[in-house]
Design an enzyme around this catalytic site. Structure first.
Site, mmCIF file in Angstrom:
data_model
loop_
_atom_site.group_PDB
_atom_site.id
_atom_site.type_symbol
_atom_site.label_atom_id
_atom_site.label_comp_id
_atom_site.label_asym_id
_atom_site.label_seq_id
_atom_site.Cartn_x
_atom_site.Cartn_y
_atom_site.Cartn_z
ATOM 1 N N GLU A 248 -33.894 -41.739 -22.870
ATOM 2 C CA GLU A 248 -35.278 -41.645 -22.375
ATOM 3 C C GLU A 248 -36.263 -41.464 -23.651
ATOM 4 O O GLU A 248 -35.667 -40.817 -24.815
ATOM 5 C CB GLU A 248 -35.524 -40.458 -21.327
ATOM 6 C CG GLU A 248 -35.228 -39.162 -21.941
ATOM 7 C CD GLU A 248 -34.991 -38.071 -20.929
ATOM 8 O OE1 GLU A 248 -35.338 -36.691 -21.166
ATOM 9 O OE2 GLU A 248 -34.523 -38.140 -19.845
ATOM 10 N N LYS A 250 -38.231 -39.932 -26.560
ATOM 11 C CA LYS A 250 -38.447 -38.468 -27.145
ATOM 12 C C LYS A 250 -39.963 -38.394 -27.540
ATOM 13 O O LYS A 250 -40.449 -39.041 -28.274
ATOM 14 C CB LYS A 250 -37.496 -38.363 -28.236
ATOM 15 C CG LYS A 250 -37.847 -36.835 -28.772
ATOM 16 C CD LYS A 250 -36.908 -36.485 -29.974
ATOM 17 C CE LYS A 250 -36.779 -35.068 -30.045
ATOM 18 N NZ LYS A 250 -38.250 -34.409 -30.276
ATOM 19 N N ARG A 255 -42.465 -29.081 -25.571
ATOM 20 C CA ARG A 255 -41.671 -28.901 -24.402
ATOM 21 C C ARG A 255 -42.220 -27.587 -23.382
ATOM 22 O O ARG A 255 -42.593 -26.474 -23.859
ATOM 23 C CB ARG A 255 -40.335 -28.320 -24.762
ATOM 24 C CG ARG A 255 -39.402 -28.639 -23.391
ATOM 25 C CD ARG A 255 -37.832 -28.438 -24.360
ATOM 26 N NE ARG A 255 -36.869 -28.230 -23.036
ATOM 27 C CZ ARG A 255 -35.632 -28.432 -23.255
ATOM 28 N NH1 ARG A 255 -35.010 -28.274 -24.588
ATOM 29 N NH2 ARG A 255 -34.694 -28.427 -22.459
ATOM 30 N N ARG A 270 -41.946 -23.754 -25.023
ATOM 31 C CA ARG A 270 -40.357 -23.781 -25.595
ATOM 32 C C ARG A 270 -40.125 -22.303 -25.814
ATOM 33 O O ARG A 270 -38.813 -21.900 -25.597
ATOM 34 C CB ARG A 270 -40.464 -24.468 -26.738
ATOM 35 C CG ARG A 270 -39.077 -24.801 -27.108
ATOM 36 C CD ARG A 270 -39.177 -25.674 -28.606
ATOM 37 N NE ARG A 270 -37.777 -26.151 -28.961
ATOM 38 C CZ ARG A 270 -36.779 -25.322 -29.351
ATOM 39 N NH1 ARG A 270 -37.014 -24.091 -29.435
ATOM 40 N NH2 ARG A 270 -35.418 -25.537 -29.715
ATOM 41 N N GLU A 300 -42.455 -32.543 -21.399
ATOM 42 C CA GLU A 300 -42.930 -32.429 -22.572
ATOM 43 C C GLU A 300 -44.495 -32.789 -22.438
ATOM 44 O O GLU A 300 -45.034 -33.847 -21.839
ATOM 45 C CB GLU A 300 -42.595 -33.439 -23.468
ATOM 46 C CG GLU A 300 -42.803 -33.390 -24.849
ATOM 47 C CD GLU A 300 -41.687 -32.577 -25.761
ATOM 48 O OE1 GLU A 300 -41.685 -32.409 -26.718
ATOM 49 O OE2 GLU A 300 -40.776 -32.138 -24.962
ATOM 50 N N PHE A 340 -38.820 -34.355 -17.344
ATOM 51 C CA PHE A 340 -37.383 -34.987 -17.632
ATOM 52 C C PHE A 340 -36.376 -34.153 -17.068
ATOM 53 O O PHE A 340 -35.295 -34.673 -17.067
ATOM 54 C CB PHE A 340 -37.288 -35.109 -19.067
ATOM 55 C CG PHE A 340 -37.266 -33.919 -19.836
ATOM 56 C CD1 PHE A 340 -36.401 -33.024 -19.822
ATOM 57 C CD2 PHE A 340 -38.439 -33.664 -21.101
ATOM 58 C CE1 PHE A 340 -36.397 -31.925 -20.526
ATOM 59 C CE2 PHE A 340 -38.369 -32.346 -21.479
ATOM 60 C CZ PHE A 340 -37.453 -31.472 -21.462
ATOM 61 N N ARG A 415 -26.836 -25.570 -27.544
ATOM 62 C CA ARG A 415 -27.226 -26.778 -28.480
ATOM 63 C C ARG A 415 -25.797 -27.683 -28.518
ATOM 64 O O ARG A 415 -25.104 -27.470 -29.571
ATOM 65 C CB ARG A 415 -27.877 -26.509 -29.788
ATOM 66 C CG ARG A 415 -28.160 -27.778 -30.520
ATOM 67 C CD ARG A 415 -28.736 -27.562 -32.130
ATOM 68 N NE ARG A 415 -29.904 -26.674 -32.064
ATOM 69 C CZ ARG A 415 -30.951 -27.060 -31.951
ATOM 70 N NH1 ARG A 415 -31.212 -28.360 -31.748
ATOM 71 N NH2 ARG A 415 -32.139 -26.269 -31.956
ATOM 72 N N LYS A 421 -30.382 -36.534 -30.027
ATOM 73 C CA LYS A 421 -31.873 -36.990 -30.542
ATOM 74 C C LYS A 421 -31.384 -38.294 -31.288
ATOM 75 O O LYS A 421 -30.454 -38.011 -32.311
ATOM 76 C CB LYS A 421 -32.612 -35.943 -31.183
ATOM 77 C CG LYS A 421 -33.009 -34.804 -30.248
ATOM 78 C CD LYS A 421 -33.834 -33.643 -31.229
ATOM 79 C CE LYS A 421 -32.851 -32.597 -31.807
ATOM 80 N NZ LYS A 421 -33.687 -31.670 -32.043
#
Length: 561
Positions: A248, A250, A255, A270, A300, A340, A415, A421
């Site tokens: 998708e 970026k 965010r 975020r 986003e 998203f 993470r 990314k």
């Protein structure tokens, strides 16, 4: 429970650098808290805060008002207190000195309790409108009138947000687990789902492991966002995803996490700060666009420029910071929300649902329009198709692509490699300012070079990875000096040690191995990009992250050869 007991904890924490000892001190203190109401208050006070970051209440008290309150309480001249700070380097220490030298005491004074301190600070935060500064002044003066020097020192630091005891979120999580003999992973999970240490502490003490294991998502309490790692290219991403992935766009935005409960909408950044009031037009659009009565979605926010092209994310941060003339900013910086993910719908917790099913659910609950969209995506096994989509995203002015495993569950705060990314350049780093140097010549009165740190979970400290002095305008340096001065811990010649509170984004030519810094790494030619007000020090890049990027950099170099 007396506030003096909490002040004594602060003193002990400040005197040791050992993480294990700090954890034990906090755990021992938490064990002593019997009052259920205090259980929800004390964890944040230990962190040096009054409210969670997602609570929109702010004390709204600066150094001048605080000094005025102390002067009123002690009879000591405000100018004397201000001058004292030049010697002590810490307003907290100067407040303690003023309380030692006080010329007056209340006849009807009583020892401070933690509840009284907390409730007074809540009153300060909730005091608004005409005459609010005078009322805040009286509330604070009443506290300082009954404060002992050690209490005044840490009360001042709490009010200004400069506690300096070295207690961060990770240490507090460990202390909760140690205090109530519960599993650290359950404390971690409960906190990631609610972002509420007060709630988690109360459950840990009263209900133990069983209670923590039942903690789930709550509308109005933000969930720690799932994070992504970097991939060198789309082919590497596809291999990591098992041969097929959802790609998708970026977006270069900010965010956000949206909580909808009927007509009530809360939007968190975020950093999980409540930014709802600064973007009222987005709130109204969400009410019309998201169909379920109750939902939590992520997306986003992108600032839209001419021809629908995206503008840099700093424009969105300008919207978040604006408290006045908001209508003017709505017209100047229009915002588009690209959703998203969906985490919760009408009582159903979706974080353990595979991503492909969450994506379908998201598409079914959103009425797409000009301003609210679902992130454009592509599900493919083909590297060529993914590469074409990648270049399309870049041509549209976006950062690149996200790649997501179709079967990935949502892992709050993690993470991992289930999300990757893909960008045309190395990832910029978000690092914490831990030191600075005074400039020379015309810059002699401003801080002009900054030592950057990355968090090392092994030691619980921020370790240096380089200095940055380029990329700043003269105006930037003036603003950073104002921001960092209250955070100065020590001075040695031109160098000052800074409390790790401020996060900045930097770009760099490459990451090098280096024996010069404790981290083992150094940034080559770092350059300032932006102040990351949307990130707390806990959200900044870690030493482990820098090591991962170094390995990725070396793989990219090898690929080019």
């Amino acid at each position: 429970m007396l506030y003096k007991e909490l002040a004594e904890l602060y003193r002990r924490l400040e005197k040791t650098t050992l993480k294990t000892l700090k954890t034990r001190f906090v755990a021992d203190f938490l064990k002593k808290v019997e009052d259920e109401e205090l259980l929800e208050i004390v964890p944040y006070l230990i962190l040096g805060k009054v409210f969670p970051d997602w609570d929109e209440r702010e004390l709204g008290v600066g150094e001048k008002l605080l000094i005025k309150a102390v002067a009123m309480a002690t009879g000591i001249n405000a100018e004397w207190i201000e001058n004292s700070v030049k010697d002590t380097g810490d307003l907290g220490e100067s407040v303690a000195l003023a309380l030692q030298k006080r010329k007056q005491r209340s006849f009807f004074g009583q020892p401070l309790t933690i509840k009284r301190v907390y409730k007074t600070l809540v009153k300060v935060a909730e005091t608004t409108g005409e005459g609010s500064q005078d009322r805040k002044l009286k509330y604070l003066a009443n506290l300082f009138m009954d404060a002992e020097p050690i209490e005044g020192k840490y009360l001042a630091r709490t009010i200004l947000g400069t506690m300096r005891t070295g207690v961060a979120e990770g240490l507090l999580r460990d202390a909760i687990a140690e205090a109530f003999r519960v599993k650290p992973e359950l404390v971690e999970r409960a906190y990631m789902l609610t972002s509420d240490f007060g709630f988690v502490t109360k459950i840990a003490k009263l209900e133990g492991n069983e209670g923590l294991s039942k903690v789930t998502i709550q509308i109005g309490k933000p969930i720690k966002p799932m994070l992504a790692q970097m991939a060198a290219n789309v082919r590497e991403a596809l291999v990591e995803m098992g041969g097929e992935a959802e790609f998708e766009i970026k977006y270069d935005g900010a965010r956000v996490q949206v909580h909808k409960d009927g007509d009530k909408v809360i939007i968190y950044s975020r950093r999980l700060e409540n930014v709802t009031k600064s973007i009222p037009e987005v709130v109204e659009r969400i009410k019309k666009s998201i169909k379920p009565e109750k939902a939590i979605v992520e997306g986003e926010l992108v600032a839209v420029g001419e021809g629908g092209r995206p503008r840099p994310f700093q424009y969105v941060l300008r919207r978040f910071r604006r408290k006045y003339n908001i209508q003017e900013m709505i017209e100047k910086i229009p915002l588009e929300l690209n959703l998203f993910d969906v985490l919760y719908v009408d009582g159903e917790n979706l974080i353990d649902t595979p991503f492909i099913e969450r994506r379908k659910k998201l598409e079914s609950i959103v009425e797409v329009n000009q301003w609210i969209k679902v992130a454009e995506n592509l599900i493919t096994k083909s590297p060529e198709e993914a590469e074409e989509f990648y270049h399309k995203a870049l041509d549209m002015g976006h950062e690149g692509l996200m790649a997501k495993r179709l079967d990935s569950v949502y892992e709050p705060g993690n993470r991992g490699k289930k999300w990757l990314k893909i960008k045309p350049t190395m990832e910029n780093l978000d690092l914490v300012i831990i030191g600075a140097e005074w400039g020379e010549g015309r810059r002699a009165h401003v801080l002009s070079s900054f030592l950057l740190g990355a968090y090392d979970p092994g030691t619980g400290t921020f370790v240096p990875v380089g200095k940055v002095g380029s990329g700043f305008t003269d105006e930037d340096l003036v603003e950073f000096t104002k921001m960092l001065k209250p955070l100065i811990k020590k001075e040695k010649g031109k160098f000052v040690e800074i409390e790790p509170k401020v996060v900045i984004e930097v770009t760099y030519q490459e990451i090098q191995k280096s024996p010069k810094y404790e981290s083992g790494f150094a940034l080559r030619f770092p350059r300032y990009v932006a102040l990351r007000e949307d990130k707390s020090p806990e959200d900044a890049d870690t030493l482990e992250r820098i090591a991962q990027l170094y390995e990725l950099q070396e793989r990219m170099k090898a690929g080019k050869r």
